[in-house]
Design an enzyme around this catalytic site. Structure first.
Site, PDB file in Angstrom:
ATOM      1  N   LYS A   9      45.286  34.439  62.161  1.00  0.00           N
ATOM      2  CA  LYS A   9      45.215  33.473  61.065  1.00  0.00           C
ATOM      3  C   LYS A   9      45.639  32.086  61.560  1.00  0.00           C
ATOM      4  O   LYS A   9      46.122  31.936  62.688  1.00  0.00           O
ATOM      5  CB  LYS A   9      46.107  33.972  59.919  1.00  0.00           C
ATOM      6  CG  LYS A   9      45.685  35.348  59.384  1.00  0.00           C
ATOM      7  CD  LYS A   9      46.379  35.655  58.077  1.00  0.00           C
ATOM      8  CE  LYS A   9      46.888  37.067  58.016  1.00  0.00           C
ATOM      9  NZ  LYS A   9      47.619  37.349  56.766  1.00  0.00           N
ATOM     10  N   TYR A  49      39.669  38.513  50.794  1.00  0.00           N
ATOM     11  CA  TYR A  49      40.911  38.862  50.083  1.00  0.00           C
ATOM     12  C   TYR A  49      40.661  39.203  48.615  1.00  0.00           C
ATOM     13  O   TYR A  49      41.582  39.119  47.806  1.00  0.00           O
ATOM     14  CB  TYR A  49      41.924  37.727  50.213  1.00  0.00           C
ATOM     15  CG  TYR A  49      42.653  37.719  51.549  1.00  0.00           C
ATOM     16  CD1 TYR A  49      43.377  38.836  51.982  1.00  0.00           C
ATOM     17  CD2 TYR A  49      42.631  36.592  52.377  1.00  0.00           C
ATOM     18  CE1 TYR A  49      44.051  38.829  53.200  1.00  0.00           C
ATOM     19  CE2 TYR A  49      43.312  36.582  53.605  1.00  0.00           C
ATOM     20  CZ  TYR A  49      44.022  37.706  54.003  1.00  0.00           C
ATOM     21  OH  TYR A  49      44.696  37.702  55.200  1.00  0.00           O
ATOM     22  N   PHE A  57      50.077  35.134  44.523  1.00  0.00           N
ATOM     23  CA  PHE A  57      50.032  34.434  45.812  1.00  0.00           C
ATOM     24  C   PHE A  57      48.599  34.130  46.277  1.00  0.00           C
ATOM     25  O   PHE A  57      48.405  33.479  47.302  1.00  0.00           O
ATOM     26  CB  PHE A  57      50.774  35.234  46.891  1.00  0.00           C
ATOM     27  CG  PHE A  57      50.238  36.621  47.137  1.00  0.00           C
ATOM     28  CD1 PHE A  57      49.128  36.830  47.963  1.00  0.00           C
ATOM     29  CD2 PHE A  57      50.838  37.729  46.553  1.00  0.00           C
ATOM     30  CE1 PHE A  57      48.621  38.095  48.193  1.00  0.00           C
ATOM     31  CE2 PHE A  57      50.339  39.022  46.778  1.00  0.00           C
ATOM     32  CZ  PHE A  57      49.230  39.200  47.602  1.00  0.00           C
ATOM     33  N   ARG A  85      46.978  48.460  63.217  1.00  0.00           N
ATOM     34  CA  ARG A  85      48.011  48.208  62.198  1.00  0.00           C
ATOM     35  C   ARG A  85      49.405  48.422  62.785  1.00  0.00           C
ATOM     36  O   ARG A  85      50.343  47.729  62.444  1.00  0.00           O
ATOM     37  CB  ARG A  85      47.811  49.138  60.992  1.00  0.00           C
ATOM     38  CG  ARG A  85      46.544  48.884  60.203  1.00  0.00           C
ATOM     39  CD  ARG A  85      46.626  47.729  59.254  1.00  0.00           C
ATOM     40  NE  ARG A  85      47.541  47.944  58.154  1.00  0.00           N
ATOM     41  CZ  ARG A  85      47.636  47.122  57.102  1.00  0.00           C
ATOM     42  NH1 ARG A  85      46.861  46.036  57.025  1.00  0.00           N
ATOM     43  NH2 ARG A  85      48.492  47.348  56.134  1.00  0.00           N
ATOM     44  N   THR A  91      54.028  43.824  56.793  1.00  0.00           N
ATOM     45  CA  THR A  91      53.518  42.546  56.283  1.00  0.00           C
ATOM     46  C   THR A  91      54.528  41.405  56.424  1.00  0.00           C
ATOM     47  O   THR A  91      54.170  40.303  56.833  1.00  0.00           O
ATOM     48  CB  THR A  91      53.106  42.707  54.800  1.00  0.00           C
ATOM     49  OG1 THR A  91      52.206  43.817  54.696  1.00  0.00           O
ATOM     50  CG2 THR A  91      52.412  41.465  54.276  1.00  0.00           C
ATOM     51  N   ARG A 102      54.051  40.986  64.355  1.00  0.00           N
ATOM     52  CA  ARG A 102      54.804  40.305  63.299  1.00  0.00           C
ATOM     53  C   ARG A 102      56.307  40.418  63.525  1.00  0.00           C
ATOM     54  O   ARG A 102      57.060  39.490  63.235  1.00  0.00           O
ATOM     55  CB  ARG A 102      54.410  40.876  61.932  1.00  0.00           C
ATOM     56  CG  ARG A 102      53.000  40.457  61.500  1.00  0.00           C
ATOM     57  CD  ARG A 102      52.535  41.295  60.322  1.00  0.00           C
ATOM     58  NE  ARG A 102      51.275  40.836  59.751  1.00  0.00           N
ATOM     59  CZ  ARG A 102      50.601  41.522  58.831  1.00  0.00           C
ATOM     60  NH1 ARG A 102      51.057  42.682  58.399  1.00  0.00           N
ATOM     61  NH2 ARG A 102      49.465  41.040  58.362  1.00  0.00           N
ATOM     62  N   ASN A 112      52.110  35.338  58.538  1.00  0.00           N
ATOM     63  CA  ASN A 112      52.353  36.540  59.356  1.00  0.00           C
ATOM     64  C   ASN A 112      51.300  36.708  60.460  1.00  0.00           C
ATOM     65  O   ASN A 112      51.169  37.772  61.039  1.00  0.00           O
ATOM     66  CB  ASN A 112      52.494  37.781  58.471  1.00  0.00           C
ATOM     67  CG  ASN A 112      51.231  38.078  57.676  1.00  0.00           C
ATOM     68  OD1 ASN A 112      50.176  37.488  57.915  1.00  0.00           O
ATOM     69  ND2 ASN A 112      51.327  39.010  56.753  1.00  0.00           N
ATOM     70  N   HIS A 115      45.717  39.530  60.662  1.00  0.00           N
ATOM     71  CA  HIS A 115      45.186  40.497  59.694  1.00  0.00           C
ATOM     72  C   HIS A 115      44.593  41.678  60.443  1.00  0.00           C
ATOM     73  O   HIS A 115      43.990  41.500  61.504  1.00  0.00           O
ATOM     74  CB  HIS A 115      44.075  39.845  58.850  1.00  0.00           C
ATOM     75  CG  HIS A 115      43.275  40.856  58.095  1.00  0.00           C
ATOM     76  ND1 HIS A 115      43.675  41.345  56.866  1.00  0.00           N
ATOM     77  CD2 HIS A 115      42.136  41.516  58.417  1.00  0.00           C
ATOM     78  CE1 HIS A 115      42.803  42.261  56.471  1.00  0.00           C
ATOM     79  NE2 HIS A 115      41.848  42.383  57.384  1.00  0.00           N
ATOM     80  N   GLU A 126      34.816  44.399  56.039  1.00  0.00           N
ATOM     81  CA  GLU A 126      35.273  43.171  56.698  1.00  0.00           C
ATOM     82  C   GLU A 126      34.440  42.851  57.949  1.00  0.00           C
ATOM     83  O   GLU A 126      34.128  41.685  58.219  1.00  0.00           O
ATOM     84  CB  GLU A 126      36.756  43.284  57.043  1.00  0.00           C
ATOM     85  CG  GLU A 126      37.629  43.302  55.797  1.00  0.00           C
ATOM     86  CD  GLU A 126      39.071  43.714  56.028  1.00  0.00           C
ATOM     87  OE1 GLU A 126      39.834  43.764  55.042  1.00  0.00           O
ATOM     88  OE2 GLU A 126      39.466  43.999  57.180  1.00  0.00           O
TER      89      GLU A 126
HETATM   90  P1  DAT Z   1      48.649  43.053  55.155  1.00  0.00           P
HETATM   91  O1  DAT Z   1      48.180  41.742  55.738  1.00  0.00           O
HETATM   92  O2  DAT Z   1      49.870  43.563  55.863  1.00  0.00           O
HETATM   93  O3  DAT Z   1      47.554  44.075  55.048  1.00  0.00           O
HETATM   94  P2  DAT Z   1      48.371  42.733  52.266  1.00  0.00           P
HETATM   95  O4  DAT Z   1      46.975  43.227  52.409  1.00  0.00           O
HETATM   96  O5  DAT Z   1      49.255  43.412  51.265  1.00  0.00           O
HETATM   97  O6  DAT Z   1      49.145  42.728  53.678  1.00  0.00           O
HETATM   98  O7  DAT Z   1      48.344  41.189  51.872  1.00  0.00           O
HETATM   99  C1  DAT Z   1      47.419  40.322  52.472  1.00  0.00           C
HETATM  100  C2  DAT Z   1      48.126  39.050  52.855  1.00  0.00           C
HETATM  101  O8  DAT Z   1      48.580  38.377  51.680  1.00  0.00           O
HETATM  102  C3  DAT Z   1      49.396  39.272  53.704  1.00  0.00           C
HETATM  103  O9  DAT Z   1      49.107  39.330  55.066  1.00  0.00           O
HETATM  104  C4  DAT Z   1      50.225  38.077  53.349  1.00  0.00           C
HETATM  105  C5  DAT Z   1      49.855  37.775  51.921  1.00  0.00           C
HETATM  106  N1  DAT Z   1      50.810  38.375  50.975  1.00  0.00           N
HETATM  107  C6  DAT Z   1      50.898  39.672  50.622  1.00  0.00           C
HETATM  108  N2  DAT Z   1      51.878  39.878  49.732  1.00  0.00           N
HETATM  109  C7  DAT Z   1      52.426  38.665  49.509  1.00  0.00           C
HETATM  110  C8  DAT Z   1      53.485  38.185  48.690  1.00  0.00           C
HETATM  111  N3  DAT Z   1      54.182  39.022  47.907  1.00  0.00           N
HETATM  112  N4  DAT Z   1      53.776  36.860  48.729  1.00  0.00           N
HETATM  113  C9  DAT Z   1      53.075  36.022  49.513  1.00  0.00           C
HETATM  114  N5  DAT Z   1      52.055  36.392  50.305  1.00  0.00           N
HETATM  115  C10 DAT Z   1      51.739  37.694  50.309  1.00  0.00           C
HETATM  116 MG    MG Z   2      45.827  44.116  53.857  1.00  0.00          MG
END
Ligand code: DAT
Ligand code: MG
Length: 148
Positions: A9, A49, A57, A85, A91, A102, A112, A115, A126
């Site tokens: 990212k 997303y 968020f 992963r 995350t 991370r 972070n 992805h 994706e």
């Molecule tokens: P991951 O990237 O570990 O699969 P995710 O799919 O739950 O996590 O979320 C996608 C992205 O959104 C994550 O990399 C960062 C952001 N994100 C997730 N939860 C968040 C939160 N509670 N506050 C802010 N950003 C968040």
């Molecule tokens: Mg995810």
């Protein structure tokens, strides 16, 4: 064999961590079958997303991911989705284990750096979204020394 979608990212690119991050996937023994860099459009970011579109968020996440270049990658290998992963880690960087990307480089949730697809269906979706042109088919001789 599985193929997973991995994306560095904008914070990872801005911080000069591209080589460090992609080196970890290479050294692990995954096979690179797609790579390119772009500044994502809002449309592609929103589609990527989409599962999070109702979350508070979401607007910030879209703004962040479209703020600069990302590095799009497709990595192939046995159980590539879960392997990636594990390399990526939890995350939130503060909770991610040391040794993960991370865990080693991150201190926050949004920033972070990377992805990785979380399931076969999301990987397929994706990969189709970010690599509509398809992936590379090639024979990596290293593979004969990675798998017994
Ligand atoms: P991951 O990237 O570990 O699969 P995710 O799919 O739950 O996590 O979320 C996608 C992205 O959104 C994550 O990399 C960062 C952001 N994100 C997730 N939860 C968040 C939160 N509670 N506050 C802010 N950003 C968040
Ligand atoms: Mg995810």
């Amino acid at each position: 064999m599985q193929t997973t979608y991995v994306m560095i990212k904008p914070d990872g690119v801005q911080r000069g961590l591209v080589g460090e991050i992609l080196g970890r996937f290479e050294r692990k023994g995954l096979k690179l079958v797609g790579m390119k860099s772009m500044v994502p459009t809002e449309e592609i970011a929103r589609t990527h997303y989409d599962v999070h579109k109702e979350r508070p968020f979401f607007p910030g996440l879209i703004k962040f991911v479209t703020s600069g270049p990302v590095v799009c990658m497709a990595w192939q290998g046995k159980d590539a989705i879960s392997v990636a992963r594990k390399l990526i880690g939890a995350t939130n960087g503060r909770e991610a284990d040391p040794g993960t990307i991370r865990g080693d480089f991150g201190m926050d949730m949004g920033y972070n750096m990377i992805h990785g697809s979380d399931a076969p269906e999301t990987a397929e979706f994706e990969l189709g979204l970010w690599f509509p042109e398809g992936l590379m088919e090639w024979n990596n001789t290293m593979g004969t020394w990675v798998y017994e």
